[in-house]
Design an enzyme around this catalytic site. Structure first.
Site, PDB file in Angstrom:
ATOM      1  N   HIS A  75      -6.718  -0.455  -5.611  1.00  0.00           N
ATOM      2  CA  HIS A  75      -6.501   0.852  -6.227  1.00  0.00           C
ATOM      3  C   HIS A  75      -5.821   0.751  -7.583  1.00  0.00           C
ATOM      4  O   HIS A  75      -5.952   1.662  -8.396  1.00  0.00           O
ATOM      5  CB  HIS A  75      -5.685   1.750  -5.287  1.00  0.00           C
ATOM      6  CG  HIS A  75      -6.498   2.384  -4.208  1.00  0.00           C
ATOM      7  ND1 HIS A  75      -6.976   3.666  -4.288  1.00  0.00           N
ATOM      8  CD2 HIS A  75      -6.949   1.894  -3.036  1.00  0.00           C
ATOM      9  CE1 HIS A  75      -7.676   3.941  -3.198  1.00  0.00           C
ATOM     10  NE2 HIS A  75      -7.672   2.884  -2.426  1.00  0.00           N
TER      11      HIS A  75
ATOM     12  N   ASP B 294       0.816  -1.225   0.000  1.00  0.00           N
ATOM     13  CA  ASP B 294       0.000   0.000   0.000  1.00  0.00           C
ATOM     14  C   ASP B 294       0.845   1.269   0.000  1.00  0.00           C
ATOM     15  O   ASP B 294       0.786   2.088   0.911  1.00  0.00           O
ATOM     16  CB  ASP B 294      -0.953  -0.011   1.198  1.00  0.00           C
ATOM     17  CG  ASP B 294      -1.944  -1.147   1.127  1.00  0.00           C
ATOM     18  OD1 ASP B 294      -3.036  -0.937   0.575  1.00  0.00           O
ATOM     19  OD2 ASP B 294      -1.627  -2.258   1.603  1.00  0.00           O
TER      20      ASP B 294
END
Length: 621
Positions: A133, A22
């Site tokens: 994402h 992340d």
């Protein structure tokens, strides 16, 4: 298998891995939080520096390298520059690649591991899955595909057939140590949870060897409703270590799962993407050392991260008047006390988080959540924001008021929803929340009411919620536009196939088609997901009118798809964890009451045409 520092090991047998998840390249603070939009790249460079300094054999990333599914060309360029700078070089990579590269990289343009490419000098290879994402599912090509084609990363764990998942490992060898690396890129949590329940997730095991088994995934770890997460004890029991991406809270020290028999390490996000409490914990990456079946994880603190202080203040527990005296009103008294508290309690803590690392953002993020009993204890936060506008990166949302309810007089629950920065938590629910308290639950409950059921006729609640999910979870700003186009197209095609002569007949058929889709929820969900995952398709123009046209009106077949009246909403996506989740992240819509959307449909219109060096055996233990 053990995590031990007391076992004597031969360093020549040790595989060194830098582990991170992340990273969210391109997350932009420039407009809201201090004007430094490059901070995600500063931290990514720090991670790559750690890898080079520690001379790791490879870097393992757990998804969400980019913050946006469609990153800007500038973000891609900066990423490529950093990868070329730190991952290419003359240092020899001592890893032997034993897998069938055509199998494990079948979805890639370059179907081989990059450090064996004769056209590249890769000194520090990167292996990565994709996250929510940077998920390419609603486009044919994603950012990971592009980076893989350049040869700068090794992209694995991408799945397109979601009826059953069969994972072949990447097997790496360094002298007497073997590592089997399994990857599972982001998949819708409910879908993956169902596959696990149905025992349709299979990990293939290499035969005639006993490797150290690592599984890297990017899913909800914390429960969000009954099935919107992956239970951490349901993974395959032969695994040794699980690297869990998506959750933003840093829990990098491996935790042993008794039922599963494996350790779980959750590195968390490398930058702060939301103002929730768990993101205020120190950010780390991990240096993983593997020697045969033994391993050790050492945490490496990230020094380039923007300071972030999160605190709760329960006003009744503070002797406010003795600190600041009496003012004209209670609001002014509390305001002066909070100002004094920020200046004398919080700012010194900010100073301790300033490391002196080059280009570390110096303006901190501050979130002070104030719990009050009396409405008169609230104050206008604008004056306080003006006071700290040059000192704090988020002056306008520095203060958050929460009223203590009657039932909470003795205990304040610390996990209350923060604000729109915690929209993902509100959207996907929480351990103690009833599912109807979530945004999709609230939407469904609203449109299930008798007086509201006909306010959605072309769109279904399922479609609306799936688009909202995609908008929040993947920052897909086209989700609503795409789903509206698809549902209008399907409705038009259905009405055209019926014998309709009057406006009333058309209305009745539209509602009939909606009710049919609602009764076939699984098929409807399947059609919706397909619509969201494929590129937008043109539909006949639908005029924006307040009433249905006459039955003999026609479409102009020359009208382009661009003429469709739709609204594109711009958003900022985010990564999720209670601890924040590589998701918990984006500002998104709270879910507003839907207005009637009986589409103005014209009839009689034209229809739209629509070196394999070992044998693998199956083992799902």
């Amino acid at each position: 298998m053990s995590e031990s520092s007391n076992v004597h090991v031969d360093p020549e047998d040790t595989i060194n891995v830098l582990v991170a998840t992340d990273i969210h390249l391109g997350f932009d603070y420039s407009k809201k939080r201090g004007g430094q939009s490059d901070e995600s790249f500063v931290t990514f460079e720090e991670i790559l520096k750690y890898g080079k300094e520690k001379e790791v054999d490879f870097i393992l990333l757990g998804g969400d390298l980019f913050h946006d599914t469609k990153p800007s060309q500038t973000a891609l360029l900066k990423c490529v520059e950093l990868l070329r700078k730190y991952c290419l070089g003359t240092r020899e990579c001592k890893l032997e690649f034993l897998s069938d590269s055509e199998l494990v990289f079948q979805h890639c343009a370059q179907k081989h591991v990059n450090y064996e490419d004769p056209n590249l000098n890769v000194s520090m290879p990167i292996f990565t899955i994709h996250g929510n994402h940077d998920d390419p599912s609603f486009g044919t090509v994603g950012s990971m595909d592009i980076l893989s084609a350049t040869g700068l990363i090794n992209y694995f764990g991408k799945w397109t057939d979601l009826s059953r998942i069969t994972v072949s490992p990447i097997v790496l060898k360094k002298r007497n140590t073997y590592v089997a690396l399994y990857g599972l890129s982001y998949i819708n949590d409910q879908r993956l949870s169902r596959l696990y329940r149905d025992e349709k997730v299979e990990l293939l095991r290499p035969k005639n060897m006993d490797p150290f088994n690592i599984f890297v995934l990017h899913q909800n770890r914390v429960k969000h409703g009954d099935y919107a997460y992956v239970p951490e004890n349901r993974l395959h029991k032969f695994l040794d270590l699980v690297i869990w991406g998506h959750e933003h809270e840093c829990r990098i020290t491996p935790e042993f799962n008794e039922e599963g028999g494996y350790h779980i390490s959750q590195p968390g996000s490398s930058i702060v993407t939301s103002l929730c409490e768990s993101e205020s914990k120190a950010k780390h990456v991990g240096l993983l050392k593997i020697n045969k079946k033994n391993f050790k994880m050492k945490d490496l603190k990230l020094k380039s991260v923007r300071p972030y202080i999160f605190e709760n203040m329960i006003l009744r527990d503070h002797d406010i008047k003795s600190k600041v005296g009496n003012y004209i009103s209670m609001q002014e008294t509390v305001l002066k006390y909070v100002d004094h508290y920020i200046e004398n309690e919080i700012m010194p803590k900010v100073a301790k988080q300033l490391t002196g690392y080059p280009n570390q953002p110096v303006q901190p993020l501050i979130r002070l959540r104030i719990f009050y009993d009396d409405e008169n204890e609230q104050f206008d936060t604008i004056s306080l924001a003006q006071r700290y506008c040059d000192e704090v990166a988020n002056p306008m949302d520095m203060i958050l008021f929460r009223k203590i309810k009657a039932g909470d007089k003795k205990r304040v629950i610390p996990d209350l929803i923060d604000d729109m920065d915690d929209i993902t938590e509100l959207f996907q629910g929480d351990v103690e929340q009833d599912w109807t308290s979530t945004v999709p639950g609230g939407i469904k409950k609203y449109f299930d009411m008798e007086e509201n059921k006909d306010k959605l006729t072309v769109l279904t609640v399922t479609a609306l919620n799936e688009a909202l999910n995609r908008y929040v979870d993947k920052n897909d700003t086209d989700a609503f536009k795409n789903i509206i186009r698809d549902q209008m197209r399907r409705t038009i095609e259905y009405v055209q196939a019926q014998n309709t002569e009057t406006v009333e007949d058309i209305r009745a058929e539209i509602k009939s088609f909606r009710d049919k889709r609602l009764s076939e929820d699984q098929e409807e969900r399947h059609n919706i997901l397909e619509a969201l995952d494929r590129p937008p398709q043109p539909v006949p123009r639908v005029f924006k009118q307040t009433c249905l046209p006459t039955a003999n009106a026609t479409f102009d077949s020359n009208e382009s798809d661009e003429d469709l009246n739709t609204t594109s909403t711009k958003s900022r996506g985010r990564g999720r964890g209670r601890g924040s989740r590589g998701g918990r992240g984006s500002r998104g819509p709270r879910g507003s009451r839907g207005k009637g959307n009986e589409s103005n449909i014209k009839t009689n219109s034209r229809s739209v045409q629509s070196k394999n060096q070992f044998i693998i055996i199956s083992d799902s233990d």
